[in-house]
Design a protein around this motif. Structure first.
Motif, PDB file in Angstrom:
ATOM      1  N   ALA A 130       0.834  -1.208   0.000  1.00  0.00           N
ATOM      2  CA  ALA A 130       0.000   0.000   0.000  1.00  0.00           C
ATOM      3  C   ALA A 130       0.867   1.256   0.000  1.00  0.00           C
ATOM      4  O   ALA A 130       0.594   2.224  -0.740  1.00  0.00           O
ATOM      5  CB  ALA A 130      -0.931  -0.015   1.202  1.00  0.00           C
ATOM      6  N   ALA A 131       1.920   1.248   0.812  1.00  0.00           N
ATOM      7  CA  ALA A 131       2.814   2.413   0.872  1.00  0.00           C
ATOM      8  C   ALA A 131       3.525   2.614  -0.463  1.00  0.00           C
ATOM      9  O   ALA A 131       3.733   3.757  -0.910  1.00  0.00           O
ATOM     10  CB  ALA A 131       3.821   2.222   1.993  1.00  0.00           C
ATOM     11  N   LEU A 150       2.440   1.687  -3.518  1.00  0.00           N
ATOM     12  CA  LEU A 150       1.486   2.195  -4.504  1.00  0.00           C
ATOM     13  C   LEU A 150       1.211   3.680  -4.294  1.00  0.00           C
ATOM     14  O   LEU A 150       1.098   4.453  -5.261  1.00  0.00           O
ATOM     15  CB  LEU A 150       0.182   1.394  -4.429  1.00  0.00           C
ATOM     16  CG  LEU A 150       0.271  -0.078  -4.878  1.00  0.00           C
ATOM     17  CD1 LEU A 150      -1.062  -0.776  -4.672  1.00  0.00           C
ATOM     18  CD2 LEU A 150       0.708  -0.181  -6.339  1.00  0.00           C
ATOM     19  N   GLU A 151       1.131   4.073  -3.038  1.00  0.00           N
ATOM     20  CA  GLU A 151       0.909   5.490  -2.740  1.00  0.00           C
ATOM     21  C   GLU A 151       2.122   6.325  -3.151  1.00  0.00           C
ATOM     22  O   GLU A 151       1.986   7.429  -3.682  1.00  0.00           O
ATOM     23  CB  GLU A 151       0.614   5.661  -1.251  1.00  0.00           C
ATOM     24  CG  GLU A 151       0.312   7.102  -0.865  1.00  0.00           C
ATOM     25  CD  GLU A 151      -0.023   7.237   0.613  1.00  0.00           C
ATOM     26  OE1 GLU A 151      -0.257   8.373   1.063  1.00  0.00           O
ATOM     27  OE2 GLU A 151      -0.031   6.200   1.311  1.00  0.00           O
ATOM     28  N   GLU A 152       3.317   5.789  -2.910  1.00  0.00           N
ATOM     29  CA  GLU A 152       4.541   6.520  -3.249  1.00  0.00           C
ATOM     30  C   GLU A 152       4.673   6.718  -4.757  1.00  0.00           C
ATOM     31  O   GLU A 152       5.018   7.810  -5.240  1.00  0.00           O
ATOM     32  CB  GLU A 152       5.753   5.748  -2.718  1.00  0.00           C
ATOM     33  CG  GLU A 152       7.095   6.322  -3.164  1.00  0.00           C
ATOM     34  CD  GLU A 152       8.225   5.301  -3.047  1.00  0.00           C
ATOM     35  OE1 GLU A 152       9.165   5.377  -3.850  1.00  0.00           O
ATOM     36  OE2 GLU A 152       8.149   4.424  -2.164  1.00  0.00           O
ATOM     37  N   GLY A 186       2.228   6.263  -7.081  1.00  0.00           N
ATOM     38  CA  GLY A 186       1.016   6.700  -7.771  1.00  0.00           C
ATOM     39  C   GLY A 186       0.488   5.680  -8.753  1.00  0.00           C
ATOM     40  O   GLY A 186      -0.380   5.991  -9.593  1.00  0.00           O
TER      41      GLY A 186
END
Length: 637
Positions: free
Chosen positions: A487-488, A490-492, A494
């Motif tokens: 999750a981290a 994918l957030e980093e 984008g």
């Protein structure tokens, strides 16, 4: 031949004996000193008594001396008869004997007549003594002048009687004290001996199986090799490792595991010869020393006897268990020149037996050690590979055979080692899994792939790409923080979750169904595409497939290589089953047009393999994405 176990000697036994002898000597010397002190005390007391009596006699004899009344003087001196120690007394006046008392029955020097005048030494000191008597002198005064002297002599016989009684009592007390001390020390020594025996048991015997432990094994192996050197024979070492013993501990508990180990030890003891030395090294490892082997086939016979003995079931707390073993065999001095090397060779052979499928044995060969050294070198270099940027990713296109478009890519890790050159994933991936490097390696692959996919997306090159597939190892699936990391990441980057596909092999998925089901549900909830890799090689059932929230099955390349032919029926069945469960199907390892046609006609959705494209570096795949290439797919007949 087993080495004789040396008889235990209590710690410091010589020191204890020396201490007890010193204590006895000290008690004896103390008794003598006490006796001497008592003798001096009694003699001094006797002297004081005689001086008092002499003073009394002198005071009462003043008149008798002044008038030279011998009869009165004899009467006064006769009063000393009531004192049992006094043997004689003499009254002197003007240099002559005026009166004398002598106890009846006195003989020897004590009965000798008194001198005409008192002895000069006695006059000077007023007392004297030897080992036979004590004598005192008391001057008699009248009108301030000495008119005579009184001497009294007492025998030391009665004193010696009292001293003898005291000496005997003192020695008895000393002997009693020594005896009590001896008893206390004996009890202490017994307790120490029992403690030493217990410590020896703990140091040399395995408490679970009562077999010799690792420490005792080292001593016995050294003894066996020494005998082999002296007799110019050989010694054989068999290292046993129970297969899947951890499952027993994990499912039935450690108590059941201990019971099983006891039964294994009993069965080994009952199967092998009394001259064979059986030890437990710890955990589920046993070792057998055979010295000397009768012939070159002796190790094979012993190993087969062990495997046959363990093939029968074990009853453990109501459970019927089957246990097998992997055995490594090494022979001294053919394989090694010392105990440590011999053990290492047996260990290497044992791991080869495990890698060949377990429940078997392997006799050490030199090339095994070469492979072991190569593996160690491989692991050491692999640990440095991440730091030295020696790892890189290739991407293999996945083609929709009906449209000819590239709809996905699979991420594959590659390694060019500075020391070893290009290393195949088939070599370093198993080493990474065994050594634990796979965790950091898998994390690096996932991060690098996601960042590259995000870069392609930002460049507008993923129009037709539905998924970028990344493999998860067994260790990663057991990592509780995996989904947080994903999750981290994918957030980093984008990167949309729908573009990421995670692949889990069928075998890993079925290792722990309940835990993996929870992981799959988390992956699905995150919107990530999920694929089962190497499908058909495991043992998943339809009921599990219906429960798993998966999107895609990948047919294992071993079935794809067999189509059309032996693998055709299995491949067709997998495709039909997957479609019945609304799952898409990917065939990997497609290398020929014939394979492509068969799988396309069977309904396979997506294919990848050398027929379409080899795994490519990121820049070459970028060129393909930019080109938006279409692969020609012959029309279905």
């Amino acid at each position: 031949m087993k080495p004789a176990t040396p008889r235990l000697r209590p710690i410091g036994s010589k020191m204890v004996r020396a201490t007890m002898l010193s204590a006895a000597a000290a008690l004896f010397v103390a008794s003598i000193l006490l006796t001497v002190f008592q003798f001096i005390s009694l003699r001094n007391a006797l002297e004081r008594d005689l001086q008092v009596q002499a003073h009394i006699v002198g005071s009462n004899s003043t008149a008798a001396l002044m008038f030279s009344d011998a009869s009165a003087q004899d009467e006064i001196l006769g009063g000393l008869a009531s004192s049992p120690s006094v043997v004689s007394a003499t009254m002197y006046r003007s240099g002559r004997v005026l009166g004398r008392y002598l106890r009846d029955g006195i003989k020897g020097t004590l009965a000798a007549p008194p001198p005409i005048t008192p002895d000069a030494e006695l006059v000077a000191t007023h007392k004297r003594h030897n080992f036979e008597y004590v004598e005192v002198l008391e001057p008699v005064h009248a009108n301030g002048e000495v008119i005579g002297q009184v001497t009294i002599r007492a025998s030391l016989g009665r004193l010696y009687q009292r001293l003898g009684t005291f000496a005997v009592f003192t020695l008895l007390v000393a002997l009693g004290s020594f005896g009590l001390s001896w008893l206390l020390v004996a009890r202490m020594r017994k307790a120490v001996r029992l403690a030493e025996e217990h410590l020896h048991f703990l140091a040399h015997v395995d408490p679970v199986t009562t077999l010799p432990n690792r420490h005792e094994f080292n001593e016995r192996l050294a003894f066996a090799l020494d005998c082999a050197d002296r007799q110019e024979t050989s010694a054989c070492l068999l290292l046993l490792d129970l297969d899947n013993f951890k499952i027993v501990n994990d499912t039935l508990g450690h108590d059941s595991g201990d019971v099983l180990l006891k039964q294994v030890a009993q069965r080994l003891t009952g199967t092998l010869r009394s001259t064979d030395i059986i030890c437990r090294l710890g955990g589920d490892e046993f070792v057998v020393i055979v010295e000397p082997p009768e012939d070159s086939e002796e190790p094979d016979r012993v190993a087969n006897k062990i495997l046959t003995a363990l093939s029968e079931s074990f009853m453990v707390q109501g459970h019927q268990l089957f246990v097998s073993a992997s055995i490594g065999v090494s022979v001294y001095p053919q394989d090694a020149e010392d105990a440590r090397s011999l053990m290492r060779c047996a260990d290497t052979a044992m791991y080869h037996a495990k890698n060949k499928g377990k429940n078997g044995y392997e006799i050490f060969r030199p090339e095994m050690e070469q492979r072991a050294h190569k593996r160690l070198k491989l692991e050491a270099n692999l640990r440095r590979a991440l730091q030295n940027d020696e790892l890189y990713l290739h991407y293999q296109p996945q083609i929709d055979v009906r449209s000819g478009r590239m709809t996905g890519v699979e991420v594959l890790v590659r390694w060019t080692c500075e020391e070893l050159g290009t290393v195949s994933p088939a070599e370093f991936i198993p080493v990474a899994e065994e050594s634990g490097v796979i965790v950091s390696l898998g994390r690096w692959v996932l991060q690098t792939a996601c960042r590259q996919a995000a870069a392609w997306r930002d460049a507008g090159l993923l129009d037709t790409i539905e998924h970028v597939a990344v493999n998860l190892s067994a260790c990663q699936t057991r990592d509780a923080g995996l989904m947080d990391e994903v999750a981290a990441l994918l957030e980093e980057t984008g990167l949309p979750a729908r573009l990421l596909e995670l692949e889990i092999t069928e075998g890993v998925l079925m290792e722990n169904v309940h835990a993996n089901l929870e992981l799959l549900q988390k992956i699905q909830a995150a919107g990530i595409h999920l694929s089962i890799d190497d499908f058909g090689t495991g043992y998943s059932s339809m009921s599990y497939l219906k429960r798993f929230p998966i999107d895609q099955l990948k047919i294992d390349r071993s079935f794809v290589s067999g189509v059309p032919g032996d693998g055709a029926a299995i491949a067709t069945a997998i495709i039909a089953m997957a479609h019945s469960l609304n799952l898409s199907v990917v065939a990997e390892g497609v290398e020929t047009e014939e394979q492509m046609r068969f799988l396309r006609d069977a309904g396979c959705d997506v294919m990848q393999g050398y027929y379409f494209a080899r795994p490519l570096p990121a820049d070459q795949l970028t060129a393909l994405l930019t080109e938006r290439r279409l692969w020609p797919t012959p029309q279905q007949a």
